[in-house]
Design a protein around this motif. Structure first.
Motif, PDB file in Angstrom:
ATOM      1  N   VAL A  51      28.705  32.940  22.735  1.00 50.07           N
ATOM      2  CA  VAL A  51      28.794  32.601  21.549  1.00 50.07           C
ATOM      3  C   VAL A  51      28.215  33.814  20.121  1.00 50.07           C
ATOM      4  O   VAL A  51      26.807  34.358  20.400  1.00 50.07           O
ATOM      5  CB  VAL A  51      27.899  31.084  20.915  1.00 50.07           C
ATOM      6  CG1 VAL A  51      28.459  30.947  19.803  1.00 50.07           C
ATOM      7  CG2 VAL A  51      28.119  30.132  22.114  1.00 50.07           C
ATOM      8  N   ASP A  52      29.511  33.903  19.912  1.00 52.92           N
ATOM      9  CA  ASP A  52      29.368  34.639  18.630  1.00 52.92           C
ATOM     10  C   ASP A  52      29.391  33.937  17.305  1.00 52.92           C
ATOM     11  O   ASP A  52      29.424  33.607  16.854  1.00 52.92           O
ATOM     12  CB  ASP A  52      30.599  35.008  18.239  1.00 52.92           C
ATOM     13  CG  ASP A  52      30.692  36.543  17.595  1.00 52.92           C
ATOM     14  OD1 ASP A  52      29.959  37.140  17.769  1.00 52.92           O
ATOM     15  OD2 ASP A  52      31.911  36.292  16.559  1.00 52.92           O
ATOM     16  N   ARG A  53      27.803  35.079  16.841  1.00 51.03           N
ATOM     17  CA  ARG A  53      27.241  34.441  15.723  1.00 51.03           C
ATOM     18  C   ARG A  53      27.292  35.673  14.222  1.00 51.03           C
ATOM     19  O   ARG A  53      25.742  36.325  14.065  1.00 51.03           O
ATOM     20  CB  ARG A  53      25.914  34.219  15.652  1.00 51.03           C
ATOM     21  CG  ARG A  53      25.999  32.959  16.556  1.00 51.03           C
ATOM     22  CD  ARG A  53      25.753  31.444  15.564  1.00 51.03           C
ATOM     23  NE  ARG A  53      25.349  30.149  16.648  1.00 51.03           N
ATOM     24  CZ  ARG A  53      25.258  29.077  15.166  1.00 51.03           C
ATOM     25  NH1 ARG A  53      25.419  29.240  14.273  1.00 51.03           N
ATOM     26  NH2 ARG A  53      24.895  28.112  15.844  1.00 51.03           N
ATOM     27  N   PRO A  54      28.266  35.788  14.188  1.00 51.89           N
ATOM     28  CA  PRO A  54      28.541  36.872  12.799  1.00 51.89           C
ATOM     29  C   PRO A  54      27.667  36.517  11.540  1.00 51.89           C
ATOM     30  O   PRO A  54      27.516  37.771  11.002  1.00 51.89           O
ATOM     31  CB  PRO A  54      30.048  36.720  12.150  1.00 51.89           C
ATOM     32  CG  PRO A  54      30.612  35.693  12.765  1.00 51.89           C
ATOM     33  CD  PRO A  54      29.945  34.997  13.634  1.00 51.89           C
ATOM     34  N   ASP A  55      27.017  35.578  11.526  1.00 57.90           N
ATOM     35  CA  ASP A  55      26.763  34.947  10.611  1.00 57.90           C
ATOM     36  C   ASP A  55      25.115  35.589  10.545  1.00 57.90           C
ATOM     37  O   ASP A  55      23.896  35.465   9.215  1.00 57.90           O
ATOM     38  CB  ASP A  55      26.725  33.807   9.983  1.00 57.90           C
ATOM     39  CG  ASP A  55      26.452  32.746  11.135  1.00 57.90           C
ATOM     40  OD1 ASP A  55      26.764  32.922  12.342  1.00 57.90           O
ATOM     41  OD2 ASP A  55      26.575  31.348  10.486  1.00 57.90           O
ATOM     42  N   ARG A  56      24.165  35.244  11.522  1.00 60.88           N
ATOM     43  CA  ARG A  56      23.435  35.269  11.907  1.00 60.88           C
ATOM     44  C   ARG A  56      22.790  36.485  12.362  1.00 60.88           C
ATOM     45  O   ARG A  56      23.209  37.438  13.430  1.00 60.88           O
ATOM     46  CB  ARG A  56      22.280  34.370  13.204  1.00 60.88           C
ATOM     47  CG  ARG A  56      21.951  34.759  13.386  1.00 60.88           C
ATOM     48  CD  ARG A  56      20.708  33.397  14.502  1.00 60.88           C
ATOM     49  NE  ARG A  56      21.319  32.355  13.990  1.00 60.88           N
ATOM     50  CZ  ARG A  56      20.559  30.886  14.805  1.00 60.88           C
ATOM     51  NH1 ARG A  56      20.598  30.902  16.012  1.00 60.88           N
ATOM     52  NH2 ARG A  56      20.636  29.926  13.923  1.00 60.88           N
ATOM     53  N   PRO A  57      21.764  37.618  12.250  1.00 67.18           N
ATOM     54  CA  PRO A  57      21.371  39.043  11.917  1.00 67.18           C
ATOM     55  C   PRO A  57      21.159  38.645  13.565  1.00 67.18           C
ATOM     56  O   PRO A  57      19.871  37.839  14.081  1.00 67.18           O
ATOM     57  CB  PRO A  57      19.962  39.361  11.586  1.00 67.18           C
ATOM     58  CG  PRO A  57      19.795  38.393  10.271  1.00 67.18           C
ATOM     59  CD  PRO A  57      21.188  36.972  11.099  1.00 67.18           C
ATOM     60  N   GLU A  58      20.926  39.405  14.476  1.00 65.68           N
ATOM     61  CA  GLU A  58      20.411  39.849  16.037  1.00 65.68           C
ATOM     62  C   GLU A  58      18.621  39.970  15.466  1.00 65.68           C
ATOM     63  O   GLU A  58      18.960  41.303  14.702  1.00 65.68           O
ATOM     64  CB  GLU A  58      21.031  40.939  16.739  1.00 65.68           C
ATOM     65  CG  GLU A  58      22.662  40.264  17.195  1.00 65.68           C
ATOM     66  CD  GLU A  58      22.377  39.188  17.992  1.00 65.68           C
ATOM     67  OE1 GLU A  58      21.807  39.218  19.148  1.00 65.68           O
ATOM     68  OE2 GLU A  58      23.197  38.102  17.897  1.00 65.68           O
TER      69      GLU A  58
END
Length: 63
Positions: A51-58
């Motif tokens: 699941v790609d979550r670009p809005d959440r920092p890793e």
């Protein structure tokens, strides 16, 4: 077919909604006592399922 394969098959949008709903329900049931651990588990699951979550920092994996 494993559970993660089913999770991936529903598409990114659906997977994000399911993940967010699960996180919200767990936090409600535990009285928000374990929000950090629940968030960490959610992020690990999302990474494992693609699941790609670009809005959440890793956050880096913890040992």
């Amino acid at each position: 077919m494993g559970i993660f394969d089913k999770f991936k098959g529903h598409g990114q949008h659906k997977a994000k909604n399911v993940s967010d709903t699960a996180e919200r329900q767990v936090n409600e049931k535990t009285g928000d006592k374990y929000t950090d651990k629940v968030d960490d588990a959610q992020q690990r699951t999302e990474r494992a399922t693609g699941v790609d979550r670009p809005d959440r920092p890793e956050r880096p994996d913890q040992p």
